[in-house]
Design an enzyme around this catalytic site. Structure first.
Site, short mmCIF file in Angstrom:
data_model
loop_
_atom_site.label_atom_id
_atom_site.label_comp_id
_atom_site.label_asym_id
_atom_site.label_seq_id
_atom_site.Cartn_x
_atom_site.Cartn_y
_atom_site.Cartn_z
N ASP A 1 -5.32 4.99 -5.56
CA ASP A 1 -6.03 5.82 -4.59
C ASP A 1 -6.37 7.18 -5.22
O ASP A 1 -5.97 7.44 -6.35
CB ASP A 1 -5.12 5.97 -3.35
CG ASP A 1 -5.91 5.99 -2.07
OD1 ASP A 1 -7.12 6.25 -2.12
OD2 ASP A 1 -5.31 5.76 -1.00
N ASP B 1 0.86 -1.19 0.00
CA ASP B 1 0.00 0.00 0.00
C ASP B 1 0.90 1.24 0.00
O ASP B 1 2.02 1.21 -0.52
CB ASP B 1 -0.98 -0.05 1.19
CG ASP B 1 -2.27 0.72 0.92
OD1 ASP B 1 -2.27 1.95 1.09
OD2 ASP B 1 -3.28 0.11 0.53
N ASP B 2 0.44 2.31 0.60
CA ASP B 2 1.16 3.59 0.56
C ASP B 2 2.55 3.45 1.24
O ASP B 2 2.81 2.50 1.97
CB ASP B 2 0.32 4.63 1.30
CG ASP B 2 0.60 6.05 0.82
OD1 ASP B 2 1.63 6.26 0.16
OD2 ASP B 2 -0.21 6.93 1.14
N ARG C 1 -13.19 0.70 -4.14
CA ARG C 1 -13.56 1.09 -2.78
C ARG C 1 -14.69 2.10 -2.87
O ARG C 1 -14.58 3.09 -3.56
CB ARG C 1 -12.34 1.72 -2.09
CG ARG C 1 -11.32 0.72 -1.57
CD ARG C 1 -11.75 0.11 -0.24
NE ARG C 1 -12.14 1.18 0.67
CZ ARG C 1 -11.27 1.99 1.28
NH1 ARG C 1 -9.97 1.81 1.13
NH2 ARG C 1 -11.69 2.95 2.07
N ASP D 1 -12.42 4.27 4.91
CA ASP D 1 -11.38 3.31 5.30
C ASP D 1 -11.84 2.49 6.51
O ASP D 1 -12.38 3.04 7.47
CB ASP D 1 -10.12 4.04 5.75
CG ASP D 1 -9.38 4.65 4.58
OD1 ASP D 1 -9.91 4.62 3.46
OD2 ASP D 1 -8.27 5.17 4.82
N SER E 1 -10.06 3.51 -6.31
CA SER E 1 -10.68 4.12 -5.13
C SER E 1 -11.58 5.29 -5.52
O SER E 1 -12.07 6.00 -4.65
CB SER E 1 -9.59 4.60 -4.17
OG SER E 1 -8.77 3.53 -3.79
N LYS F 1 -3.60 -0.79 -6.87
CA LYS F 1 -4.65 -0.04 -6.16
C LYS F 1 -4.36 1.42 -6.43
O LYS F 1 -3.30 1.93 -6.05
CB LYS F 1 -4.57 -0.33 -4.66
CG LYS F 1 -5.41 0.61 -3.78
CD LYS F 1 -5.38 0.14 -2.33
CE LYS F 1 -5.95 1.17 -1.36
NZ LYS F 1 -5.90 0.70 0.04
C1 GLA Z 1 -6.45 6.03 1.81
C2 GLA Z 1 -6.99 4.66 1.43
C3 GLA Z 1 -6.44 3.60 2.36
C4 GLA Z 1 -4.92 3.61 2.28
C5 GLA Z 1 -4.40 4.99 2.61
C6 GLA Z 1 -2.92 5.10 2.36
O1 GLA Z 1 -6.90 6.46 3.05
O2 GLA Z 1 -8.40 4.64 1.46
O3 GLA Z 1 -6.93 2.32 2.03
O4 GLA Z 1 -4.52 3.20 1.00
O5 GLA Z 1 -5.03 6.00 1.81
O6 GLA Z 1 -2.44 6.37 2.62
#
Ligand code: GLA
Length: 511
Positions: free
Chosen positions: A255, A176-177, A312, A316, A287, A253
């Site tokens: 975002d 992820d991030d 999404r 979150d 997202s 993914k």
């Molecule tokens: C958003 C996404 C999360 C995650 C964070 C990472 O909030 O919805 O799922 O990926 O960013 O910073």
């Protein structure tokens, strides 16, 4: 002491701000910064809030917004619109905002008949995703085993391959991030943080593939990721898609922090095309809807189903039962819109499974698994697979549960009943005329004896049914439409049944 965030106006003008609780790694992510209208901040007097532009992300500085702990609370609208920049912060006037909305709506209408058509994710994807459990934990000196680095992903790949997960379908290992370096290279190419990913993403992908798994990566359609790393702008969509493909990545993914509605309306379809153009099948998780309120008319689900494998829709997930409930509520309230959009190759995504972490009881963990399964949700665990308890493994590795989640028809279930006694019933149609039924208790007193019949739940097609309890494996035979039965549902728990008609042995499902 609680105060409205308006009192913190000086802080709010920072491009990014983070509040850090010195006792732990709790940070207020930049993505939440713009919701200040609905935010209240709790002063605890011991934390440091610092101005943290990307370049300084590693070095916290004291700033005028000193000493508070930040807590998100719900706004009057019910849903905090977490990531859309506030007009006054992003410099957009209300008029410009309306013009933008109109443009986005028009764009959606004339959207080209392009489809992702990568043939992937005909059943909901399953695997492991770093974010909920590991967030942006990048201090590998202090916490080497729990920080975002290549070793974490290799360790999770090892567990998935060696502990029976892979064979059950949990094949994605997803970053992820916070994997990137703070700057692109001279050629404008995204690069991983050199200290935490010294071998590079290509090598990590090779490792993951060697274990029979797939690697997912994270990007952000916007000027920077939610945590302040380089974003994917309209100008870099094609380059980033090429980069991911050249590394052997299997899923993206994308975002949506730090982007306008217009950029998202252009960028998400552009990325779908760019991924297709790479020639590599790359699962695409968008997202987009979560940044545009999650509902029509702002969100065009028909278009999403054409260009994304999953998306999404909502907030979150956080490590709490309350968070699970808020997601289940939102999905149920809007099921008329959402349910028809799911199907083979394109799924609504209520976010990660919390099972194995800290916020859910055993009953609640079983409930999340059952509810996600009946919603035909992607099953991404986000927990430490090196330390997960056997009890939680049993929930996540329940074979019948997974077969139901992966039913080839790919029909998302619906909440069909909500009683005044705080019992809810969800039903998901499955192939071969079978169904999954989840009896869910929102009660907080004691196990509840819920009496009903299949007829009351609209099972009308067959004269005789049988059911198997998905968790206990008990079989309940001889169920006609009118047979009354009682299920005992624990507080914040579920009973889940796999119900199938008895019409002759050869047509029994799963045989
Ligand atoms: C958003 C996404 C999360 C995650 C964070 C990472 O909030 O919805 O799922 O990926 O960013 O910073």
């Amino acid at each position: 002491m609680l105060t409205d965030c308006a009192a913190l106006a000086p802080c709010l003008s920072f491009p990014i701000w983070r509040c850090q609780d010195p006792r732990g790694s709790q940070t207020l992510t930049p993505s939440r910064q713009p919701v200040c209208l609905h935010l209240r901040l709790e002063f605890k007097g011991s934390s440091i809030c610092s101005k943290a532009p990307p370049a300084a992300a590693g070095s916290w500085q004291a700033s005028p917004c000193l000493s508070f702990f930040c807590r998100q609370t719900r706004g009057p609208a019910g849903r905090d619109n977490l990531q859309a920049p506030l007009p006054h912060l992003s410099g957009e006037s209300p008029r410009k905002d309306w013009a933008m909305k109109l443009l986005v709506a028009l764009l959606a209408l004339v959207a080209p008949g392009f489809s992702l058509e990568n043939g992937l994710m005909r059943t909901p994807p399953m695997g492991w995703l770093a974010w909920e459990r590991y967030r942006c934990s990048i201090n590998c000196h202090e916490d080497p085993d729990n920080c975002i680095n290549e070793r974490l992903f290799m360790a999770m790949a090892d567990r998935l391959a060696e502990d029976g997960w892979r064979e059950l379908g949990y094949v994605y290992v997803n970053i992820d991030d916070c994997w990137m370096a703070l700057q692109r290279d001279e050629g404008g190419v995204l690069v991983p943080d050199p200290e935490r990913f010294p071998s590079g993403i290509r090598a990590l992908a090779d490792y993951v593939h060697s274990r029979g798994l797939k690697l997912g990566i994270y990007g952000d359609m916007g000027s920077m990721t939610c945590m302040g790393y380089p974003g994917t702008t309209l100008a870099t969509v094609a380059l980033d898609a090429q980069t991911f493909a050249s590394w052997g990545v299997d899923m993206l993914k994308l975002d949506g922090c730090y982007s306008s509605s217009l950029e998202r309306a252009l960028g998400y379809p552009a990325m779908a095309k760019a991924l297709n153009n790479t020639g590599r099948p790359i699962g695409y998780s968008c997202s987009w809807p979560a940044y545009d309120g999650g509902l029509p008319p702002e969100v065009n689900y028909t278009l999403l189903a054409d260009i994304c494998n999953l998306w999404r829709n909502f907030d979150d997930i956080e490590d709490s039962w309350q968070s699970v409930l808020s997601i289940v509520d939102w999905f149920s309230e809007h099921q008329d819109v959402l349910q028809p959009m799911a199907g083979p190759g394109h799924w609504n995504d209520p976010d990660m499974l919390l099972i194995g972490n800290y916020g859910l009881s055993f009953e609640q963990a079983k409930a999340q698994m059952a509810l996600w399964t009946v919603l035909a949700a992607p099953l991404f665990m986000s927990t430490d697979l090196r330390a997960i308890s056997p009890q939680n493994v049993d929930i996540l590795q329940n074979k019948l549960m997974i077969r139901i989640n992966q039913d080839p028809l790919g029909i998302q279930g619906r909440r069909v009943l909500k009683t005044k006694h705080h019992i809810e019933v969800f039903v998901r149609p499955l192939s071969k005329d079978a169904s999954a039924v989840v009896f869910f208790s929102r009660r907080t007193d004691m196990p509840y004896r819920y009496r009903t019949s299949l007829g009351a739940l609209n099972f009308t097609g067959h004269a005789l049914y049988e059911a198997q309890d998905v968790y206990t494996e008990n079989v309940i035979s001889g169920l006609t439409r009118d047979t009354d039965f009682t299920v005992v549902i624990n507080p914040s728990g579920v009973v889940m049944w796999h119900v199938y008609p008895i019409v002759g042995k050869e047509s029994l499902p799963w045989l």
